[in-house]
Write an enzyme that holds these catalytic residues in place. Sequence first.
Site, PDB file in Angstrom:
ATOM      1  N   CYS A 111      30.056 -31.197   8.461  1.00  0.00           N
ATOM      2  CA  CYS A 111      31.066 -32.202   8.134  1.00  0.00           C
ATOM      3  C   CYS A 111      31.520 -31.986   6.695  1.00  0.00           C
ATOM      4  O   CYS A 111      30.729 -32.139   5.756  1.00  0.00           O
ATOM      5  CB  CYS A 111      30.503 -33.606   8.328  1.00  0.00           C
ATOM      6  N   PHE A 112      32.782 -31.659   6.517  1.00  0.00           N
ATOM      7  CA  PHE A 112      33.297 -31.414   5.169  1.00  0.00           C
ATOM      8  C   PHE A 112      33.489 -32.706   4.386  1.00  0.00           C
ATOM      9  O   PHE A 112      33.461 -32.685   3.158  1.00  0.00           O
ATOM     10  CB  PHE A 112      34.612 -30.637   5.251  1.00  0.00           C
TER      11      PHE A 112
END
EC number: 2.3.1.225
Length: 263
Positions: A111-112
């Site tokens: 998850c950025f």
Amino acid sequence: MLALRLLNVVAPAYFLCISLVTFVLQLFLFLPSMREDPSAAWLFSPALLHGAFFLFLSTNALGNYVLVIQNSPDDLDACQGTAARRALCPPPSAHFCRVCARVTLRHDHHCFFTGNCIGSRNMRNFILFCLYTSLACLYSMVAGVAYISAVLSISFAHPLAFLTLLPTSISQFFSGAVLGPEMFVILMLYLWFAVGLACAGFCCHQLLLILRGQTRHQVRKGVAVRARPWRKNLQEVFGKRWLLGLLVPMFNVGSESSKQRDK
């Protein structure tokens, strides 16, 4: 790889900026615009109820956001390094993340927006983060619509009123009929709507994978999983104290069972 590492820094900053702007708008625009009803009791005033509910949503969203970052997936130090060493990791749940530069068990995805991998230890916190972020954005959108309706005397009774709000407001903004603060709130309405729907869809997708006992990494690689009852899959992620976790951000109590399943 440089672009991915840059995105890993920009995306969390983008989320925190949106959170800060949302909090400022709620505190300095939406809450003061709610007039007090003299006939209503103090405990049931609209401003107090709105502030308490938004505080509950934002606290759970930010609390689970912090727990997603703190509760990183299990790092397999023995699997890091060369490709030969990573080949010794137990398939199919182990995965080497190029952004984090580590191997994790029960890897789902990177998850950025949190700058962290999502796995067995922080899956529940990630789902609750998506859930409460979606609710906070959609609730802010509703409060913003009420504010714009009161300030600009716009009626949203027609179903297409919200869709035509942006192009109409842009033309009125350049003509001077709509001021800068109101135009900024209108732009935030569409941003809240988009983020709220995106987080809601992602949350539903993750819940569906959990019911099947799968991760996104396993689906992407076409890995078959052992059929298990859906209730055991839910308990493995959310734990026995799932109701308490819905109300208060807390550590993922289902991580130990995930470790045992991967051994």
